[in-house]
Design a protein around this motif. Structure first.
Motif, PDB file in Angstrom:
ATOM      1  N   LEU A   1       0.844  -1.199   0.000  1.00 57.23           N
ATOM      2  CA  LEU A   1       0.000   0.000   0.000  1.00 57.23           C
ATOM      3  C   LEU A   1       0.881   1.253   0.000  1.00 57.23           C
ATOM      4  CD1 LEU A   1      -3.024   0.849   0.222  1.00 57.23           C
ATOM      5  CD2 LEU A   1      -2.639   1.048   2.689  1.00 57.23           C
ATOM      6  N   PRO A   2       0.792   2.067  -1.038  1.00 59.23           N
ATOM      7  CA  PRO A   2       1.659   3.258  -1.126  1.00 59.23           C
ATOM      8  C   PRO A   2       1.063   4.423  -0.335  1.00 59.23           C
ATOM      9  CG  PRO A   2       0.333   3.100  -3.097  1.00 59.23           C
ATOM     10  CD  PRO A   2      -0.048   1.918  -2.236  1.00 59.23           C
ATOM     11  N   MET A   3       1.074   4.311   0.981  1.00 59.51           N
ATOM     12  CA  MET A   3       0.500   5.361   1.817  1.00 59.51           C
ATOM     13  C   MET A   3       1.518   5.808   2.855  1.00 59.51           C
ATOM     14  SD  MET A   3      -2.951   5.305   4.199  1.00 59.51           S
ATOM     15  CE  MET A   3      -4.035   5.195   2.778  1.00 59.51           C
ATOM     16  N   THR A   4       1.710   7.120   2.959  1.00 58.27           N
ATOM     17  CA  THR A   4       2.619   7.654   3.964  1.00 58.27           C
ATOM     18  C   THR A   4       1.894   7.761   5.307  1.00 58.27           C
ATOM     19  OG1 THR A   4       1.997   9.947   3.530  1.00 58.27           O
ATOM     20  CG2 THR A   4       3.810   9.020   2.210  1.00 58.27           C
ATOM     21  N   VAL A   5       2.687   7.927   6.355  1.00 57.22           N
ATOM     22  CA  VAL A   5       2.112   8.098   7.692  1.00 57.22           C
ATOM     23  C   VAL A   5       1.211   9.336   7.725  1.00 57.22           C
ATOM     24  CG1 VAL A   5       2.659   8.571  10.119  1.00 57.22           C
ATOM     25  CG2 VAL A   5       4.049   6.938   8.811  1.00 57.22           C
ATOM     26  N   GLY A   6       1.679  10.411   7.126  1.00 51.95           N
ATOM     27  CA  GLY A   6       0.887  11.638   7.117  1.00 51.95           C
ATOM     28  C   GLY A   6      -0.444  11.476   6.423  1.00 51.95           C
TER      29      GLY A   6
ATOM     30  N   HIS B   1       1.293  16.931  12.766  1.00 56.02           N
ATOM     31  CA  HIS B   1       2.661  16.966  13.292  1.00 56.02           C
ATOM     32  C   HIS B   1       2.668  17.054  14.816  1.00 56.02           C
ATOM     33  CE1 HIS B   1       4.687  16.996   9.440  1.00 56.02           C
ATOM     34  NE2 HIS B   1       3.923  17.985   9.024  1.00 56.02           N
ATOM     35  N   THR B   2       1.727  17.803  15.394  1.00 53.74           N
ATOM     36  CA  THR B   2       1.640  17.883  16.853  1.00 53.74           C
ATOM     37  C   THR B   2       1.315  16.522  17.450  1.00 53.74           C
ATOM     38  OG1 THR B   2       0.947  20.202  16.819  1.00 53.74           O
ATOM     39  CG2 THR B   2       0.402  18.926  18.796  1.00 53.74           C
ATOM     40  N   ALA B   3       0.373  15.803  16.826  1.00 54.97           N
ATOM     41  CA  ALA B   3      -0.014  14.482  17.326  1.00 54.97           C
ATOM     42  C   ALA B   3       1.151  13.503  17.227  1.00 54.97           C
ATOM     43  CB  ALA B   3      -1.221  13.952  16.556  1.00 54.97           C
ATOM     44  N   LEU B   4       1.891  13.543  16.112  1.00 53.60           N
ATOM     45  CA  LEU B   4       3.041  12.653  15.958  1.00 53.60           C
ATOM     46  C   LEU B   4       4.112  12.958  17.002  1.00 53.60           C
ATOM     47  CD1 LEU B   4       3.392  12.492  12.064  1.00 53.60           C
ATOM     48  CD2 LEU B   4       2.955  10.552  13.591  1.00 53.60           C
ATOM     49  N   GLU B   5       4.345  14.225  17.264  1.00 52.57           N
ATOM     50  CA  GLU B   5       5.347  14.588  18.268  1.00 52.57           C
ATOM     51  C   GLU B   5       4.906  14.135  19.656  1.00 52.57           C
ATOM     52  OE1 GLU B   5       7.850  18.524  19.704  1.00 52.57           O
ATOM     53  OE2 GLU B   5       6.951  18.435  17.720  1.00 52.57           O
ATOM     54  N   ASP B   6       3.632  14.331  19.973  1.00 49.55           N
ATOM     55  CA  ASP B   6       3.132  13.912  21.282  1.00 49.55           C
ATOM     56  C   ASP B   6       3.180  12.392  21.434  1.00 49.55           C
ATOM     57  OD1 ASP B   6       2.696  16.497  21.977  1.00 49.55           O
ATOM     58  OD2 ASP B   6       0.497  16.413  21.911  1.00 49.55           O
ATOM     59  N   ALA B   7       3.032  11.682  20.322  1.00 47.22           N
ATOM     60  CA  ALA B   7       3.086  10.214  20.363  1.00 47.22           C
ATOM     61  C   ALA B   7       4.508   9.685  20.355  1.00 47.22           C
ATOM     62  CB  ALA B   7       2.305   9.633  19.184  1.00 47.22           C
ATOM     63  N   GLY B   8       5.492  10.597  20.287  1.00 44.71           N
ATOM     64  CA  GLY B   8       6.891  10.166  20.281  1.00 44.71           C
ATOM     65  C   GLY B   8       7.353   9.675  18.933  1.00 44.71           C
ATOM     66  N   LEU B   9       6.758  10.201  17.862  1.00 49.95           N
ATOM     67  CA  LEU B   9       7.100   9.735  16.515  1.00 49.95           C
ATOM     68  C   LEU B   9       7.244  10.928  15.562  1.00 49.95           C
ATOM     69  CD1 LEU B   9       7.380   6.780  15.432  1.00 49.95           C
ATOM     70  CD2 LEU B   9       5.099   7.039  14.459  1.00 49.95           C
ATOM     71  N   PRO B  10       8.119  11.869  15.900  1.00 51.08           N
ATOM     72  CA  PRO B  10       8.279  13.039  15.028  1.00 51.08           C
ATOM     73  C   PRO B  10       9.011  12.695  13.739  1.00 51.08           C
ATOM     74  CG  PRO B  10       9.923  13.088  16.772  1.00 51.08           C
ATOM     75  CD  PRO B  10       9.019  11.913  17.072  1.00 51.08           C
ATOM     76  N   ASP B  11       8.857  13.542  12.748  1.00 48.53           N
ATOM     77  CA  ASP B  11       9.638  13.445  11.501  1.00 48.53           C
ATOM     78  C   ASP B  11       9.390  12.162  10.713  1.00 48.53           C
ATOM     79  OD1 ASP B  11      10.849  15.895  12.235  1.00 48.53           O
ATOM     80  OD2 ASP B  11      12.333  14.812  13.444  1.00 48.53           O
TER      81      ASP B  11
ATOM     82  N   ARG C   1       2.622   3.733  17.844  1.00 43.89           N
ATOM     83  CA  ARG C   1       2.683   5.170  18.123  1.00 43.89           C
ATOM     84  C   ARG C   1       1.952   5.974  17.042  1.00 43.89           C
ATOM     85  NH1 ARG C   1       6.867   6.907  22.001  1.00 43.89           N
ATOM     86  NH2 ARG C   1       7.723   5.032  22.962  1.00 43.89           N
ATOM     87  N   ALA C   2       1.978   5.469  15.802  1.00 45.66           N
ATOM     88  CA  ALA C   2       1.209   6.135  14.746  1.00 45.66           C
ATOM     89  C   ALA C   2      -0.294   6.030  15.033  1.00 45.66           C
ATOM     90  CB  ALA C   2       1.544   5.521  13.381  1.00 45.66           C
ATOM     91  N   LEU C   3      -0.717   4.868  15.504  1.00 40.09           N
ATOM     92  CA  LEU C   3      -2.130   4.706  15.879  1.00 40.09           C
ATOM     93  C   LEU C   3      -2.478   5.602  17.064  1.00 40.09           C
ATOM     94  CD1 LEU C   3      -2.476   0.820  15.561  1.00 40.09           C
ATOM     95  CD2 LEU C   3      -3.307   2.560  13.966  1.00 40.09           C
ATOM     96  N   LEU C   4      -1.531   5.753  17.984  1.00 34.10           N
ATOM     97  CA  LEU C   4      -1.738   6.662  19.109  1.00 34.10           C
ATOM     98  C   LEU C   4      -1.875   8.097  18.608  1.00 34.10           C
ATOM     99  CD1 LEU C   4      -1.801   7.372  22.118  1.00 34.10           C
ATOM    100  CD2 LEU C   4       0.705   7.305  22.108  1.00 34.10           C
ATOM    101  N   ALA C   5      -1.017   8.483  17.669  1.00 28.50           N
ATOM    102  CA  ALA C   5      -1.095   9.829  17.102  1.00 28.50           C
ATOM    103  C   ALA C   5      -2.449  10.072  16.454  1.00 28.50           C
ATOM    104  CB  ALA C   5       0.033  10.028  16.079  1.00 28.50           C
TER     105      ALA C   5
END
Length: 249
Positions: A81-86, A101-111, A127-131
């Motif tokens: 599946l060609p899908m990015t995290v964003g 981006h705020t949710a990813l940072e809070d979930a500990g998965l920045p960048d 962590r992506a699911l948490l975000a």
């Protein structure tokens, strides 16, 4: 009023009581850990609390307009599946990128917004699911066995992240687990479920309850593993949880 509560709820399937006179509440800002073996009714309880399954008797209450974030146990990702995290986090409501981006940072998965979703490790995917659950700024965060498949350091780090989120966002947390001997040390209350509420209280109180030993067995000597220890005035996760013995040792 609690954020969400069950009052004397009974739910039957094929004549058998899956939930038997269960009462449970989650108040603003608290962490509640719900533990029990497979088949103990944990998933049914969560679905009932969210209004997806009506009880046969009893009462379900939720604060009007309650914002709920839900983290499933796992998500099967097609590796082709060609899908990015964003992009995954923007579905289906096209949330703004700053919220992503705020949710990813809070979930500990920045960048990682531009990284393929299928390339994430198991811990990163959780962590992506948490975000994703955090994007809507939930007042109640429900996590269904979020550390299943993670090793002890990974689970400890995830639990620490949840504790930090409770402190920074002020959200309540309902953490569901079938890992009978592991409880998040930051829990305000632990509820042992096996069709009915066997015992509940602080981790220390539950660890000394006879019903806890009866439900959990003697495989670890009745020990309750807590994913946190104190060191130098600061709380840290530990890859090898220390244990609080029950009153019977």
């Amino acid at each position: 009023m609690s954020l969400a509560a069950l009052e004397d709820v009974t739910l039957r399937r094929n004549g058998e009581a899956v939930l038997d006179a269960v009462s449970l509440s989650v108040d603003a800002g608290e962490i509640v850990t719900l533990v029990g073996p497979n088949g103990s009714g944990k998933t049914t309880l969560v679905r009932t609390l969210l209004g997806a399954v009506p009880p046969d008797s009893g009462r379900v209450t939720r604060r009007p307009g309650l914002r709920v974030g839900y983290v499933p146990q796992r998500l099967s990702i097609d590796p082709t599946l060609p899908m990015t995290v964003g992009r995954f986090l923007r579905l289906p409501n096209r949330h703004p990128w700053d919220a992503i981006h705020t949710a990813l940072e809070d979930a500990g998965l920045p960048d990682v917004a531009d990284r393929p979703l299928a390339a994430l490790s198991g811990g990163q995917l959780q962590r992506a699911l948490l975000a994703r659950a955090l994007i809507g700024d939930p007042e109640l965060l429900i996590l269904d066995e979020p550390t299943a498949g993670l090793d002890q350091p990974g689970a400890a780090a995830f639990y620490r992240r949840i504790e930090t989120l409770r402190d920074s966002r002020g959200c309540a947390v309902l953490l569901v687990s079938h890992d009978l001997h592991v409880v998040m040390a930051a829990s305000d209350r632990v509820i042992c479920l096996n069709g009915h509420v066997c015992c509940e209280g602080t981790p220390a109180v539950v660890a000394s309850a006879p019903a806890y030993r009866a439900l959990f067995g003697d495989g670890t000597g009745g020990a309750l593993a807590l994913y946190r220890h104190e060191h130098g005035g600061h709380r840290h996760e530990h890859p090898h949880p220390h244990h609080h013995e029950t009153a019977n040792g």
